[in-house]
Design an enzyme around this catalytic site. Structure first.
Site, PDB file in Angstrom:
ATOM      1  N   GLU A 122       0.728  -1.204  -0.042  1.00 31.25           N
ATOM      2  CA  GLU A 122       0.060   0.023  -0.076  1.00 31.25           C
ATOM      3  C   GLU A 122       0.851   1.127  -0.040  1.00 31.25           C
ATOM      4  O   GLU A 122       0.768   2.265  -0.796  1.00 31.25           O
ATOM      5  CB  GLU A 122      -1.017  -0.236   1.149  1.00 31.25           C
ATOM      6  CG  GLU A 122      -2.058  -1.219   0.936  1.00 31.25           C
ATOM      7  CD  GLU A 122      -2.995  -1.054   2.143  1.00 31.25           C
ATOM      8  OE1 GLU A 122      -4.151  -0.932   2.289  1.00 31.25           O
ATOM      9  OE2 GLU A 122      -2.248  -1.330   3.440  1.00 31.25           O
ATOM     10  N   GLU A 142      -4.988  -9.326   3.133  1.00 32.49           N
ATOM     11  CA  GLU A 142      -6.119  -9.184   4.033  1.00 32.49           C
ATOM     12  C   GLU A 142      -7.347 -10.227   4.370  1.00 32.49           C
ATOM     13  O   GLU A 142      -7.887 -10.405   5.476  1.00 32.49           O
ATOM     14  CB  GLU A 142      -6.649  -7.972   4.385  1.00 32.49           C
ATOM     15  CG  GLU A 142      -5.377  -6.825   4.507  1.00 32.49           C
ATOM     16  CD  GLU A 142      -4.573  -6.175   3.576  1.00 32.49           C
ATOM     17  OE1 GLU A 142      -3.585  -5.641   3.627  1.00 32.49           O
ATOM     18  OE2 GLU A 142      -5.058  -6.913   2.325  1.00 32.49           O
TER      19      GLU A 142
END
Length: 268
Positions: A122, A142
């Site tokens: 990210e 995730e």
């Protein structure tokens, strides 16, 4: 005035899991992740990284910022236990902290190798240029924790590669190689692992040759028009172009072109 206290003063008293190196002669700052073997990024570290980017943005000795890591892996992601311990207020700041490279007015390069998972991916997506080693594996895993990316990963990736590919990566926790990321337009360049530092150095030196003012303007314009209509984007581009016409750097660039010499920009 001596009684004024800001939390940042304490927060940066000891950097957690990374270091900062500034080479004034090369107008370069390196933010180096250094928590071997996987460079896990802690919650406090995210706060510190944001503040360091903001500090370097105001440092006149720095033209280009490089985010890189020690060891064979850029980062396997965040401290999973830290998510359960963090307050809702702290968690709400995750995306803001990770977006610090994008908000920084200076060019930011990230050098990725090995694992680049979760928040490691990210924060890399928030940089301007991604140089990938052929050893890199990108992932937003995730879903394996019953979660989704929480720091802008799925949103930034979707802007780059579209909804179909993003669903494939996010909903299946699928890893993609550096070569595939390059084919998709996620990374700027994919090189052999032993060429990663050389390729990063070359890009730093290339960017330093341009006008700092024109670089800042281009970055801000492109970031701010990403979601704009074509008409609005062209209009804003025209305003930026018009302002740069009165700059010393533009005059220097034109004069250097006609004199057939290298321009010497000063950022004014």
């Amino acid at each position: 005035m001596e009684n004024l206290i800001h939390p940042a003063h304490m927060l940066l008293s000891e950097l957690d899991g990374f270091s900062v190196e500034i080479d004034v002669s090369r107008e370069r700052a390196d933010i180096v992740l250094n928590r071997p073997p996987f460079n896990v990024i802690s919650m406090e570290q995210r706060d510190q990284l944001r503040l360091v980017f903001e500090s370097l943005d105001h440092n006149s000795d720095v033209r280009v910022i490089v985010l890189r890591a020690e060891g064979e892996h850029f980062s396997s992601g965040g401290d999973i236990k830290g998510f359960l311990e963090a307050s809702p207020e702290h968690v709400s700041q995750l995306a803001w902290n990770v977006a610090a490279p994008a908000r920084c007015s200076k060019p930011v390069i990230v050098a990725n190798r090995g694992y680049c998972f979760g928040v490691g991916f990210e924060i890399s997506l928030a940089c301007d240029f991604r140089i990938a080693s052929d050893t890199v594996q990108y992932a937003l895993p995730e879903q394996k924790l019953g979660q989704i990316p929480g720091s802008g990963g799925s949103a930034r990736l979707q802007k780059m590669v579209g909804i179909t590919r993003t669903k494939d990566v996010v909903m299946r926790s699928r890893r993609i190689s550096g070569a595939q990321a390059y084919d998709w337009g996620v990374v700027t360049e994919c090189v052999s692992d032993d060429e990663l530092e050389k390729a990063t150095d070359a890009l730093v030196d290339e960017l330093r040759k341009f006008s700092p003012l024109a670089q800042r303007t281009a970055k801000k314009l492109l970031n701010e028009t990403e979601d704009a209509s074509l008409t609005t984007a062209i209009d804003l581009e025209g305003h930026c172009y018009s302002r740069l016409r009165s700059s010393n750097d533009f005059r220097e660039g034109v004069e250097a072109f006609h004199s057939k010499r290298s321009a010497k920009f000063n950022g004014t």
